[in-house]
Design a protein around this motif. Structure first.
Motif, PDB file in Angstrom:
ATOM      1  N   HIS A 279       0.875  -1.175   0.000  1.00  0.00           N
ATOM      2  CA  HIS A 279       0.000   0.000   0.000  1.00  0.00           C
ATOM      3  C   HIS A 279       0.905   1.215   0.000  1.00  0.00           C
ATOM      4  O   HIS A 279       1.610   1.476   0.983  1.00  0.00           O
ATOM      5  N   GLY A 280       0.901   1.949  -1.102  1.00  0.00           N
ATOM      6  CA  GLY A 280       1.832   3.061  -1.232  1.00  0.00           C
ATOM      7  C   GLY A 280       3.251   2.532  -1.323  1.00  0.00           C
ATOM      8  O   GLY A 280       3.550   1.630  -2.114  1.00  0.00           O
ATOM      9  N   HIS A 281       4.124   3.061  -0.496  1.00  0.00           N
ATOM     10  CA  HIS A 281       5.525   2.637  -0.530  1.00  0.00           C
ATOM     11  C   HIS A 281       5.840   1.570   0.523  1.00  0.00           C
ATOM     12  O   HIS A 281       7.007   1.202   0.702  1.00  0.00           O
ATOM     13  N   LEU A 282       4.810   1.065   1.209  1.00  0.00           N
ATOM     14  CA  LEU A 282       5.029   0.087   2.269  1.00  0.00           C
ATOM     15  C   LEU A 282       4.510  -1.284   1.847  1.00  0.00           C
ATOM     16  O   LEU A 282       3.450  -1.397   1.226  1.00  0.00           O
ATOM     17  N   THR A 283       5.264  -2.337   2.222  1.00  0.00           N
ATOM     18  CA  THR A 283       4.881  -3.707   1.894  1.00  0.00           C
ATOM     19  C   THR A 283       4.939  -4.574   3.144  1.00  0.00           C
ATOM     20  O   THR A 283       5.947  -4.582   3.861  1.00  0.00           O
ATOM     21  N   GLY A 284       3.849  -5.289   3.407  1.00  0.00           N
ATOM     22  CA  GLY A 284       3.808  -6.251   4.497  1.00  0.00           C
ATOM     23  C   GLY A 284       3.972  -7.653   3.949  1.00  0.00           C
ATOM     24  O   GLY A 284       3.424  -7.984   2.886  1.00  0.00           O
ATOM     25  N   ARG A 285       4.714  -8.477   4.683  1.00  0.00           N
ATOM     26  CA  ARG A 285       4.992  -9.843   4.211  1.00  0.00           C
ATOM     27  C   ARG A 285       4.491 -10.878   5.209  1.00  0.00           C
ATOM     28  O   ARG A 285       4.535 -10.670   6.418  1.00  0.00           O
ATOM     29  N   GLY A 286       4.082 -12.018   4.664  1.00  0.00           N
ATOM     30  CA  GLY A 286       3.727 -13.169   5.491  1.00  0.00           C
ATOM     31  C   GLY A 286       4.121 -14.441   4.767  1.00  0.00           C
ATOM     32  O   GLY A 286       4.119 -14.495   3.539  1.00  0.00           O
ATOM     33  N   GLU A 287       4.457 -15.459   5.547  1.00  0.00           N
ATOM     34  CA  GLU A 287       4.888 -16.741   4.978  1.00  0.00           C
ATOM     35  C   GLU A 287       4.098 -17.876   5.602  1.00  0.00           C
ATOM     36  O   GLU A 287       3.801 -17.848   6.803  1.00  0.00           O
ATOM     37  N   CYS A 288       3.760 -18.874   4.805  1.00  0.00           N
ATOM     38  CA  CYS A 288       3.061 -20.047   5.325  1.00  0.00           C
ATOM     39  C   CYS A 288       3.653 -21.314   4.741  1.00  0.00           C
ATOM     40  O   CYS A 288       4.391 -21.287   3.754  1.00  0.00           O
ATOM     41  N   VAL A 289       3.306 -22.431   5.378  1.00  0.00           N
ATOM     42  CA  VAL A 289       3.753 -23.749   4.916  1.00  0.00           C
ATOM     43  C   VAL A 289       2.519 -24.619   4.689  1.00  0.00           C
ATOM     44  O   VAL A 289       1.899 -25.091   5.646  1.00  0.00           O
ATOM     45  N   PRO A 290       2.119 -24.835   3.454  1.00  0.00           N
ATOM     46  CA  PRO A 290       1.010 -25.759   3.178  1.00  0.00           C
ATOM     47  C   PRO A 290       1.371 -27.157   3.661  1.00  0.00           C
ATOM     48  O   PRO A 290       2.495 -27.622   3.443  1.00  0.00           O
ATOM     49  N   TYR A 291       0.417 -27.829   4.310  1.00  0.00           N
ATOM     50  CA  TYR A 291       0.718 -29.103   4.965  1.00  0.00           C
ATOM     51  C   TYR A 291      -0.154 -30.209   4.373  1.00  0.00           C
ATOM     52  O   TYR A 291      -1.382 -30.167   4.512  1.00  0.00           O
ATOM     53  N   PRO A 292       0.448 -31.203   3.734  1.00  0.00           N
ATOM     54  CA  PRO A 292      -0.337 -32.283   3.128  1.00  0.00           C
ATOM     55  C   PRO A 292      -1.245 -33.000   4.122  1.00  0.00           C
ATOM     56  O   PRO A 292      -2.301 -33.509   3.737  1.00  0.00           O
ATOM     57  N   ARG A 293      -0.848 -33.055   5.398  1.00  0.00           N
ATOM     58  CA  ARG A 293      -1.670 -33.720   6.408  1.00  0.00           C
ATOM     59  C   ARG A 293      -3.075 -33.132   6.447  1.00  0.00           C
ATOM     60  O   ARG A 293      -4.049 -33.819   6.766  1.00  0.00           O
TER      61      ARG A 293
END
Length: 331
Positions: free
Chosen positions: A41-55
């Motif tokens: 948004h504008g000049h700012l970026t938020g990040r998130g990470e996830c791990v999809p789990y086959p279980r």
């Protein structure tokens, strides 16, 4: 041309090689496959990470598709609180929730724990995982890690008594917790719990398969038992108190930090001990979970230690201590 007033969403799949291999009762892997979401948004970026789990029936491709499916909603101003009902609890929602929280912190120019009114995380002891293998192989791995204060030992069913005894002999001064990953049965439950108690284990995670864990309510538990696959979010806490003494809170199960914090509050109120867990992933996955550590008795955020390399400006690890994230990483 995209207006700076309109948030934009990007996502991608990343692969991070594991040092050696990571083995549990369900199999082994040599890389961590993660999905990263970025909200700008504008000049700012938020990040998130996830791990999809086959279980849980998740794949990286389906998770990426689910995240990108929220592009219009994010562009229309969907916020973190509205996200909770717009998506089901999942790895995909976790990545988006954490990206929105990161962006929220940057927009307010304050650390996220201050914005949320939570206790600031401090350096804390994290577990280090010993993968499942033969008693000899696990003893060798434990001997190399015997300087660490807390070891998490992956077990797998038959022969677990020999495995945990071998690990204890190799690491006599470490606190031990065990993760059976649903591999025990009602037939060997009492025997394996007794072997763990004999080895001085403090906690056993998910000994029986989710949905088949009723026998835990009918036996004397010589050590604390923690739910993992049997618990996901606040809604799944109901009815677990007779079977479990603690719950393992993982952001990929709760669908993000927003629900994880609410779940930790609810679990504490119901008398559960709290464990903070993780999948094998980079520091970007671990950083949001650090907000749960002030409430937790057991912390298992060693994912980056199992990788060949971590992200730039990743979490700082000093022996058994993990330090709160710098703002440049997350939050």
């Amino acid at each position: 041309m995209t207006s700076e007033k309109v948030p934009t969403l990007e996502a991608r799949i990343e692969r991070w090689p594991i040092e050696g291999n990571f083995t549990i009762s369900r199999g082994a892997k040599t890389e961590a496959v993660v999905v990263v979401a970025e909200v700008t948004h504008g000049h700012l970026t938020g990040r998130g990470e996830c791990v999809p789990y086959p279980r849980y029936g998740e794949t990286p491709e389906a998770t990426l598709e689910a995240i990108l499916g929220m592009t219009d909603a994010i562009g229309g101003g969907l916020d973190r609180l509205a996200l909770q009902s717009a998506m089901r609890p999942s790895a995909a929602r976790n990545a988006l929730d954490c990206a929105l929280l990161d962006l929220e912190a940057k927009q307010g120019n304050r650390r996220i724990w201050d914005r949320l009114g939570r206790a600031a995380p401090v350096p804390c002891v994290t577990a280090y995982t010993i993968s499942l293998g033969t008693p000899e192989a696990m003893a060798a791995a434990a001997a190399k890690a015997a300087h660490r204060k807390l070891l998490k030992v992956k077990l797998g069913g038959d022969g677990d008594g020999l495995r945990i005894a071998a690990v204890r002999k190799a690491a006599p001064d470490s606190e031990l917790i065990v993760d059976a990953n649903e591999a025990w049965s009602e037939a060997n439950l009492a025997q394996n719990l007794a072997a763990c108690a004999q080895a001085g284990v403090t906690l056993v995670e998910q000994p029986l398969p989710a949905g088949q864990d009723g026998p835990l309510a009918n036996i004397r538990r010589p050590i604390a038992v923690c739910a993992d696959e049997s618990v996901h979010d606040r809604a799944s806490l109901s009815g677990l108190r007779e079977r479990y003494d603690a719950v393992n809170i993982k952001l990929d199960k709760t669908g993000g930090l927003t629900e994880a914090l609410a779940m930790a509050d609810a679990a504490t109120a119901q008398g559960f001990g709290i464990m903070v867990g993780c999948m094998v992933a980079t520091s970007l996955s671990m950083a949001p979970a650090m907000l749960l550590t002030p409430m937790a008795r057991f912390i298992d955020l060693d994912g980056p230690l199992l990788l060949k390399r971590d992200r730039d400006r990743g979490l700082r690890y000093d022996g058994s201590l993990v330090y709160p994230p710098e703002a440049a990483l997350w939050g």
